[in-house]
Design an enzyme around this catalytic site. Structure first.
Site, PDB file in Angstrom:
ATOM      1  N   SER A 186       0.863  -1.187   0.000  1.00  7.43           N
ATOM      2  CA  SER A 186       0.000   0.000   0.000  1.00  7.43           C
ATOM      3  C   SER A 186       0.891   1.225   0.000  1.00  7.43           C
ATOM      4  CB  SER A 186      -0.887   0.022   1.244  1.00  7.43           C
ATOM      5  OG  SER A 186      -1.546   1.275   1.388  1.00  7.43           O
ATOM      6  N   TYR A 208      -1.905  -0.989  10.190  1.00  5.45           N
ATOM      7  CA  TYR A 208      -1.895  -1.218   8.749  1.00  5.45           C
ATOM      8  C   TYR A 208      -0.627  -0.654   8.119  1.00  5.45           C
ATOM      9  CZ  TYR A 208      -3.727  -1.327   3.941  1.00  5.45           C
ATOM     10  OH  TYR A 208      -3.920  -1.568   2.611  1.00  5.45           O
TER      11      TYR A 208
END
Length: 262
Positions: free
Chosen positions: A145, A158
């Protein structure tokens, strides 16, 4: 249909919805036999299989929790038994939790790390050993990401997990280059899926907020991410250990909010 991945077999984890579903469908369109991995929703997984088969492709659904070594090992064994080999692994399965770092429950932290980082390592290790045994090369694509390369509020677990995925990718690329196994990562920005809609609701930002902060002034699409993975999974590019940033320019932009797009 194309023959880009003809006679090759791919596993896509977390492939029953969203980006994973799009990646699996795209690989099948390019001729690969695809294993649709799912953890809990066999109905959605079977729908993806049926869509691929309706378009003339080959796919099967296999249940596995990517954070459990035995599950992943069984999935790879089932893949090889069914198709004869494993050529491509896409580690797409993931999750997130949203909230201030000071308030993150340690159980939530561990679950995100287990799925998003440990799960990627397990997949790489099991698939990598299988590819080494086959002695015919292979390709691993890890879905990271843009948040793995930047700080982002309310996403401590995350961001930490995806940063780990990025450096894990580089390390494995170096270790396995001699085996002709490429290991690369895709780092998406904001991609429009039903999952994105859910996280937006939790975090309290709007579509216009994302468009305003993205130089390309839009969300990315599942189709675009699937195209990126198709490139990274090829065996004719001399690319390994790379992170392909697919974020519409977000991480390159020092100006940030483009009010009025001036």
């Amino acid at each position: 249909m194309s023959d880009l991945f003809e006679n090759e077999t791919a596993i896509v984890t977390g492939a029953s919805r969203g980006i994973g579903s799009g990646i699996a469908t795209k690989l099948a369109e390019h001729g690969a036999s695809v294993v649709i991995n799912y953890r809990s929703s066999d109905q959605r997984a079977m729908e993806v299989v049926e869509e691929i088969e309706a378009d003339g492709g080959t796919a099967v659904a296999v249940q596995a929790d990517v954070s459990e070594y035995g599950d992943v090992e069984a999935m790879v064994e089932a893949t090889v038994e069914r198709f004869g080999a494993l050529d491509i692994l896409v580690n797409n399965a993931g999750m997130t939790t949203i909230g201030p770092a000071a308030e993150v429950d340690i159980a939530d932290w561990r679950r995100v790390i287990d799925i998003d980082l440990t799960g990627v390592f397990i997949g790489c290790q099991v698939a990598g050993c299988q590819m080494q045994e086959q002695a015919d090369g292979g390709a691993i694509v890890n879905i990271a990401s843009m948040m793995g390369q930047m700080g982002y509020h309310m996403r401590a677990p995350y961001c930490a997990a995806k940063a780990g995925v990025i450096n894990l990718t580089r390390t494995l690329a170096v270790e396995w280059a001699a085996d002709d196994i490429s290991v690369n990562a895709l780092a998406p920005g904001f991609i429009k899926t039903d999952i994105t809609d859910q996280t937006q609701d939790s975090a309290g930002y709007t579509d216009d907020d994302i468009r305003g902060r993205t130089p390309m002034a839009r969300f990315g699409t599942v189709e675009e991410m699937a195209n990126c993975v198709s490139f990274l999974a090829r065996d004719d590019t001399f690319v390994t250990g790379e992170v392909l940033q697919a974020d519409g320019g977000w991480t390159s932009d020092a100006w940030r909010y483009h009010e009025g797009r001036v």
